[in-house]
Design a protein around this motif. Sequence first.
Motif, PDB file in Angstrom:
ATOM      1  N   ALA A   1       0.858  -1.108  -0.044  1.00 37.42           N
ATOM      2  CA  ALA A   1      -0.040   0.157  -0.114  1.00 37.42           C
ATOM      3  C   ALA A   1       0.787   1.353   0.234  1.00 37.42           C
ATOM      4  O   ALA A   1       1.849   1.160   0.702  1.00 37.42           O
ATOM      5  N   CYS A   2       0.389   2.299  -0.537  1.00 34.53           N
ATOM      6  CA  CYS A   2       0.860   3.289  -0.759  1.00 34.53           C
ATOM      7  C   CYS A   2       0.140   4.681  -0.924  1.00 34.53           C
ATOM      8  O   CYS A   2      -0.818   4.384  -1.841  1.00 34.53           O
ATOM      9  N   ALA A   3       0.211   5.766  -0.625  1.00 31.28           N
ATOM     10  CA  ALA A   3      -0.622   6.827  -0.866  1.00 31.28           C
ATOM     11  C   ALA A   3      -0.113   7.946  -2.088  1.00 31.28           C
ATOM     12  O   ALA A   3       0.985   8.004  -1.798  1.00 31.28           O
ATOM     13  N   ALA A   4      -1.130   8.608  -2.795  1.00 36.29           N
ATOM     14  CA  ALA A   4      -0.553   9.747  -3.328  1.00 36.29           C
ATOM     15  C   ALA A   4      -1.501  10.678  -3.203  1.00 36.29           C
ATOM     16  O   ALA A   4      -2.466  10.583  -2.633  1.00 36.29           O
ATOM     17  N   GLY A   5      -0.980  11.929  -3.615  1.00 42.47           N
ATOM     18  CA  GLY A   5      -1.997  12.963  -3.374  1.00 42.47           C
ATOM     19  C   GLY A   5      -1.624  14.360  -4.327  1.00 42.47           C
ATOM     20  O   GLY A   5      -0.638  14.176  -5.002  1.00 42.47           O
ATOM     21  N   ARG A   6      -2.338  15.174  -3.966  1.00 44.47           N
ATOM     22  CA  ARG A   6      -2.109  16.586  -4.592  1.00 44.47           C
ATOM     23  C   ARG A   6      -1.812  17.648  -3.776  1.00 44.47           C
ATOM     24  O   ARG A   6      -2.345  17.850  -2.973  1.00 44.47           O
ATOM     25  N   LEU A   7      -0.526  18.186  -4.125  1.00 46.92           N
ATOM     26  CA  LEU A   7      -0.138  19.540  -3.502  1.00 46.92           C
ATOM     27  C   LEU A   7      -0.204  20.765  -4.547  1.00 46.92           C
ATOM     28  O   LEU A   7       0.419  20.670  -5.551  1.00 46.92           O
ATOM     29  N   SER A   8      -1.370  21.411  -4.536  1.00 46.66           N
ATOM     30  CA  SER A   8      -1.623  22.561  -5.339  1.00 46.66           C
ATOM     31  C   SER A   8      -1.889  21.697  -6.786  1.00 46.66           C
ATOM     32  O   SER A   8      -2.754  20.905  -7.011  1.00 46.66           O
ATOM     33  N   ASP A   9      -0.737  22.156  -7.861  1.00 49.65           N
ATOM     34  CA  ASP A   9      -0.997  21.329  -9.025  1.00 49.65           C
ATOM     35  C   ASP A   9      -0.243  20.129  -9.177  1.00 49.65           C
ATOM     36  O   ASP A   9      -0.174  19.538 -10.489  1.00 49.65           O
TER      37      ASP A   9
END
Lengths: 248, 352
Positions: free
Chosen positions: A160-168
């Motif tokens: 398992a691993c997360a990804a995300g958005r920081l601004s663009d």
Amino acid sequence: MYNLKELALMDENGKRSDGRGIDELRSIKITVGVVKNADGSAYIEFGKNKIIVAVYGPREVHPKHMALPDRCVLRCRYHMSPFSTDTRKNPAPSRREVEISKVMRESLEPSLILSDYPRAVIDVFVEVLQADGGSRCAGINAASVALADAGINMRDLVSACAAGRLSDNIVLDINDLEDKEGDADMPVAYLPNLEQVTLLQLDGKLTTAQFSECLEKAINGCKSVYEIQKEALMKKYFGNEMELKEEA
Amino acid sequence: MQEIKRRYVIPGDKIIEGNYKPLMNVVKSGNYLISTRVGIAEAGKDGVKVIPLSGVYIPRVNDLVIGKIIDRSSLSWDVDINACFFAHLPAQDVFGRDFSPAKDDMGRQLSIGDLIIARIVSFDRTRDPMLTVQDKDLGKIPYGEFIKISPTRVPRLIGKRGSMIQTIEQATQTRVIIGQNGIVVVTGRDPDGLSLAAKAIKMVEEESHTTNLTQRVKTLLNVQDPVDPEQPESVNASPGTESSTQPQPQPQPQPNNESSTQPQPQPQPQPNNESSTQPQPQPQPQPQPNNESSTQPQPNNESSTQPQPNNESSTSNNSKSGSSSKEKHRNDSSEKSSNNDSDIDQKEKKQE
């Protein structure tokens, strides 16, 4: 021009608050077999997360009415220690912990061959000693290794691993600060050999293109985590030998 | 057909591609066979299997297990056999067919907390294991040191044809009863011997995957490899259990004692030299009533050089009643484990 929030999360060189690049995982360390009383166990350090997982079973179900005639019951308990956060956490199970216990169970279940153990139960205890964002992903990684250590039949490990958005920017493996201040957080659990996703949550807003990019990055992150899980298991059972040496 | 070498696997590892039969701890996914356990994968003529290196005990019919009485009803005892299910021992099995719950007091035979050695007579997905104690050497274990080890380590503790456990028994003057469920009971009169045997058993469990384990156990037990001139003779005479189970070519004398201490891989026409390294006539500080089996492993050379019809006959030469079935159990278990052990033994040999 960066606003204050963006400056805290990412600098002009594309470095994040903890100095990582956008596609960089935090440092991961997994140790297998740390709880002698358990049938299987693992300890993971995922960045500043420190989590210990113990697996018991398959064993007799109590209360007996919970037993299923055709397969094994999987019970999962995610718990944060009172000292795992900066302010004391009430040790009673919170709404969040109950939910994470459920999603962890559901992410692990597809990897297990539960029909091999009818009328039995497998208990997975996930104890967070120190939390730093992404503890459910770290917990799933350790739980998967602990289940393999317990000798339970599995189709594949779960990474398992997360990804995300920081601004663009779509970034991999977001930490506590990025989780709180960022724009989106998407934890993903994945069966690397079977190429199946067993968990996908999303907190925040993403466009279709961003979603695809985010999922792709998370899956790549899972594949990197898988290598570390594999290495940890191999080290426990086979030492430093990765290949079986046969006599000529 | 594609040939594969034995190799280490973890759950999800693709072992082989093609139309092979999945045997133990292997599932088919698409055109691949994948491992479901941490272990050693190997492909034979029958199919592909993985020898697991971890896991709890799953009962199997005919397994010899050591269990603890945890409860009783009017017709049976409940026994904890260290598995996912509690086993049942019917009272009729102990009292005979004329058992009457009104007449017979079950507590007089077995009470809660007692340890028994029993055989599993039936078990399937829908029913709990059923035990029997109606056989030689089965029944209540009156006293002894209780040790729990991982069930996957049991074959290693027994060793090839019982070699490892014989070494421990002889060196410590104890008798070791091993259940397939990972419960071990050590009996003996000498407290030092008991603690040394327990230490050796724990060592085997903890270091079972490492190389050169047999030698390290011998070092722990202070067993000297004999270097007397009779050694080649004793090496030449392979133990009866081996010759009876697997007729092999005439073994060559091994002048090198070091190499003779290691178990040899199956295919090589080597004798099982483990017993040759056992201390020859033991200094017997005290005669022990239970040591028949522990002192008997030195086979009668005359009988051992001739193929025996079965294991029991070959082992019963020196053993009194009871030890034959124990030996048979060990031989069965070591046969089951031979594949598992062979790679480690090979490594040991290579290291030497």
